[in-house]
Design an enzyme around this catalytic site. Structure first.
Site, PDB file in Angstrom:
ATOM      1  CG  HIS A   1       4.850  -7.305  -2.001  1.00 19.11           C
ATOM      2  ND1 HIS A   1       4.650  -6.885  -0.698  1.00 19.11           N
ATOM      3  CD2 HIS A   1       3.902  -6.694  -2.743  1.00 19.11           C
ATOM      4  CE1 HIS A   1       3.620  -6.050  -0.684  1.00 19.11           C
ATOM      5  NE2 HIS A   1       3.147  -5.925  -1.905  1.00 19.11           N
TER       6      HIS A   1
ATOM      7  CG  HIS B   1      -1.670  -7.122  -3.583  1.00 17.27           C
ATOM      8  ND1 HIS B   1      -0.879  -8.064  -2.983  1.00 17.27           N
ATOM      9  CD2 HIS B   1      -0.971  -5.959  -3.532  1.00 17.27           C
ATOM     10  CE1 HIS B   1       0.242  -7.515  -2.581  1.00 17.27           C
ATOM     11  NE2 HIS B   1       0.226  -6.221  -2.898  1.00 17.27           N
TER      12      HIS B   1
ATOM     13  CD  GLU C   1      -0.827   0.788  -9.627  1.00 19.23           C
ATOM     14  OE1 GLU C   1      -2.017   0.658  -9.988  1.00 19.23           O
ATOM     15  OE2 GLU C   1      -0.268   1.880  -9.506  1.00 19.23           O
ATOM     16  CG  ASP C   2       3.253  -3.080  -9.699  1.00 17.86           C
ATOM     17  OD1 ASP C   2       2.930  -1.901  -9.908  1.00 17.86           O
ATOM     18  OD2 ASP C   2       3.601  -3.510  -8.588  1.00 17.86           O
TER      19      ASP C   2
ATOM     20  CG  ASP D   1       0.282  -3.858  -0.376  1.00 19.66           C
ATOM     21  OD1 ASP D   1       1.257  -4.416  -0.905  1.00 19.66           O
ATOM     22  OD2 ASP D   1      -0.036  -2.671  -0.586  1.00 19.66           O
TER      23      ASP D   1
ATOM     24  CG  ASP E   1       1.014   0.035  31.477  1.00 19.61           C
ATOM     25  OD1 ASP E   1       1.881   0.912  31.271  1.00 19.61           O
ATOM     26  OD2 ASP E   1      -0.163   0.146  31.127  1.00 19.61           O
TER      27      ASP E   1
HETATM   28 MN    MN Z   1       1.715  -4.610  -2.849  1.00 17.03          MN
END
Ligand code: MN
Length: 746
Positions: free
Chosen positions: A71, A95, A99-100, A162, A282
């Site tokens: 990811h 990133h 957090e993880d 993300d 269109d």
């Molecule tokens: Mn992420």
């Protein structure tokens, strides 16, 4: 490539299985994409970031069963496609670390520098945004907050990457989460991507999202498109060839491609305008990309020559760019098959901007030099967006005016509502913004899962949880020094006002006295009946207690009250001085007046005064002065016949002046009285006796007979005042035989 692979194997010490192969493949793809746009790029940091992230996420898996690192890798690839710098690429790879995983901000800062750490931190905070679909006002706040939180536009761009990758792999999560993510994307991220000019990403986001939000509605479109697919493809090829050939005949270098408009735009036209697919005008769009602007207009000419243009469809976004910087010429024409299609003509530069918007202008920096401060970068984005004028963009322009919220901070409730507070606010401000009861019953504050002191300053994106208890003591006075919002201030004061009168009075009195000392005013002075009654009136309190109480709960500041005390004291002081001065002046006048028979003449000092013989006034008589020629002022009674007569004579009107009796104790004044008596023997003795008893001196006595048999007696007496004169006259009147007593009339 082999060496890279070996290196990881050694480092990660994992079996060389399929999953690992896949991860390495993906990483190498990323390197290719980076090198494609930036041939000279230094890969070592990016590689280090990849390894760091892979180690941190370790064996974590995604819902689709792939290693978690796929990811961040995919997000980084999107960032690489956009063409962002090295820091952005590292941050994209890292990133989700904070957090993880166990990785901290400090870890990232140590390995990759403060910039990367701050970007990752920013993305982490955005990820904590607990989004639920809200009313427009909340949405607006939320978008504002995202921008304000980001501080660095790269944070937003990475968040967008993300989100895009999560959408691409959304099929693996629960239906509930699919809908939630899709909705959030539609309401938050697609609009942001749009305003940042990132059309390509915006379209992909919309197309992916609408599929989860209205699967049935989308299926109608995709099925329909599926049916026409082969036919469409050949149509695209024919038109493409025709245009390319014609343009190259005229020596114009170009790239032409055709496509079906993206699904969500078809969806909106069908369901919004209530049309079927074939009615969507269109549906097909061709893009002609050329080298310069002149070619754009030339191409337009050839296109209009080849195909019949539909009136009113031509738009010149080169002359007038869209608010998000988009530039192109648009025209809709009818092909030989009778199918209408749109042609967009633009330069390569414009194309880059159309696809990636602001990010396209985010030049990759090969060297370390020429680094622009974050603030400047933002200022640039802001200027760019502000320079656009389109009502359509107004809302977002507002949101992008970062400096407009420099004095605001946006934080979350545990349930994800955004609370907007003044910058510098504390958990106390937050608590009171929820409800006064939350503030009053507050016993502690948890910010981002950690217990914090009450004075903790909240930052954008903080999740704030307030602990309350019914046995809470209530707000403390110290809070008033900490808080920033007027809402909290008012509510705290309100509480003190209601709950703690006794305490307020004590506190108020103490502050008041302290403030008095500060102002160097003694308490006795300040609380004297005279002063305090005035102060109470001026502050509109009914009593000292009320006043102290108000000071105690902060309804009025002690300083303000003391200022009023000082004002009153000053006023009193002034009055006193004035009185002293006045009395001294008056005394002086009196002294002068004594020398001139106890009369003061208005406007004249030291003038000669005499009493008119005609009416001989005494103190207490209303009097008037007449400025004589050469003899000073002559004082008359106001009821003097001469005055009454003379006042009307115009020539002399200006010579009457006001005079007043001065305090001239002991002075006596001579005046005359006329007494009418029945002719009776011994009456004169009786009158003299009465005056003697009154201690009134008689200086002359004349009597004459009248024709009626009565006698008139005229006497001159000396009295101190009119009162004495009147009582003397009354006594004379009571003498038997006296029929009338009156003042002499000259
Ligand atoms: Mn992420």
């Amino acid at each position: 490539m082999q060496s890279v692979e070996r290196k990881w194997e050694a480092r990660l010490n994992v079996a060389h299985d399929d999953k690992m192969d896949d991860v390495i493949e993906k990483y190498l793809n990323l390197e290719d994409v980076v090198l494609e746009s930036h041939p000279g790029a230094d890969m070592s940091r990016i590689r280090a970031a990849f390894e760091f992230a892979r180690n941190a996420h370790g064996p974590q898996l995604r819902e689709d069963g792939t290693e978690y690192i796929t990811h961040p890798l995919a997000s980084a690839e999107i960032i690489a496609e956009i063409g962002l710098d090295e820091d952005s690429l590292c941050a994209a790879l890292l990133h989700d670390c904070i957090e993880d995983t166990d990785v901290t901000f400090e870890d990232i800062k140590k390995h990759f520098g403060a910039d990367v750490a701050q970007i990752v931190d920013g993305v982490t905070k955005l990820s904590r945004v607990n989004y639920t679909s809200k009313e427009e006002e909340q949405m607006d706040n939320l978008r504002k907050m995202l921008i304000a939180m980001a501080q660095d536009i790269r944070v937003i761009l990475i968040k967008i990457a993300d989100r895009l990758h999560n959408l691409r792999t959304l099929e693996h999560v629960s239906e509930e989460r699919q809908r939630a993510k899709a909705l959030e994307t539609m309401e938050m991220y697609a609009p942001i991507a749009h305003r940042l000019g990132m059309q390509k990403i915006k379209w992909e986001m919309e197309d992916l999202s609408i599929r989860y939000l209205d699967p049935a509605g989308c299926k109608v479109i995709t099925d329909d498109l599926e049916v026409r697919h082969a036919e469409d493809e050949s149509f695209f090829r024919r038109v493409q060839t025709k245009i390319t050939e014609r343009l190259s005949e005229h020596g114009i270098e170009c790239a032409v491609n055709g496509r079906i408009k993206h699904i969500y735009s078809i969806y909106r036209k069908m369901y919004g305008d209530n049309k079927v697919l074939s009615e969507v005008l269109d549906l097909y769009a061709f893009r002609v990309i050329v080298n310069d602007i002149t070619d754009c207009y030339n191409v337009l000419g050839y296109i209009h020559d080849m195909y019949r243009p539909i009136l009113g469809t031509f738009k010149d976004y080169i002359g007038t760019p869209k608010p998000n910087m988009y530039q192109s010429l648009h025209t809709t024409v009818i092909g030989s098959e009778g199918l209408p299609f749109e042609v967009q003509i633009r330069t390569w530069d414009m194309h880059q901007t159309a696809e990636y918007g602001i990010a396209a202008h985010w030049k990759y920096k090969e060297g370390k030099g020429g680094k622009v401060a974050d603030e400047e970068k933002f200022a640039w984005v802001r200027r760019l967006l502000e320079s656009q004028q389109d009502s359509d963009a107004q809302d977002f322009l507002q949101a992008l005016k970062i400096d407009m919220f420099a004095d605001e901070v946006f934080v979350f409730t545990p349930s994800g509502d955004v609370i907007n507070l003044p910058a510098g606010s504390t958990p106390i401000d937050f608590a009171y913004s929820i409800h006064s009861e939350v503030g009053n019953k507050m016993t502690g504050a948890i910010v981002n899962g950690r217990l914090v002191p009450y004075a903790h300053i909240l930052t954008n994106g903080d999740i704030v949880n307030i602990h309350t208890s019914n046995s809470a003591k209530g707000p403390s006075r110290d809070w008033l020094d900490i808080i920033r919002s007027s809402e909290a201030r008012n509510k705290i004061r309100q509480w003190f006002k209601k709950e703690k009168r006794e305490e307020n009075i004590i506190h108020g009195k103490m502050s008041f006295e302290a403030e008095l000392r500060h102002a160097n005013i003694s308490q006795e002075e300040a609380t004297s009946e005279d002063v305090i009654s005035k102060v109470l009136i001026r502050t509109s309190f009914n009593s000292m207690e009320d006043m102290y109480s108000a000071i105690g709960y902060g309804g009025i500041s002690a300083q303000k009250v003391v200022n009023k005390v000082r004002d009153c004291l000053r006023a009193a002081e002034r009055t006193k001085k004035k009185d002293t001065l006045l009395s001294r002046l008056e005394k002086k006048e009196a002294v002068q007046a004594k020398g001139v028979l106890g009369v003061t003449v208005e406007g004249l000092d030291n003038c000669l005064v005499k009493f008119a013989k005609c009416c001989s006034p005494v103190p207490g008589d209303p009097v008037i002065g007449f400025i004589t020629r050469g003899f000073g002022v002559s004082v008359h009674r106001q009821d003097c016949a001469n005055y009454i007569k003379a006042e009307k004579s115009e020539g002399e009107a200006g010579r009457w002046v006001r005079v007043a009796w001065a305090d001239a104790e002991g002075q006596t004044y001579t005046t005359s009285i006329q007494i009418e008596v029945r002719d009776r023997k011994g009456i004169v003795v009786d009158i003299a006796t009465v005056l003697n008893v009154l201690n009134v001196k008689m200086s002359s006595f004349t009597a004459r007979d009248s024709s009626s048999g009565n006698a008139f007696v005229s006497i001159d007496i000396s009295v101190k005042s009119r009162d004495e004169l009147i009582s003397a006259m009354a006594k004379i009147m009571s003498v038997p035989g006296v029929t009338d007593v009156r003042r002499g009339e000259g």
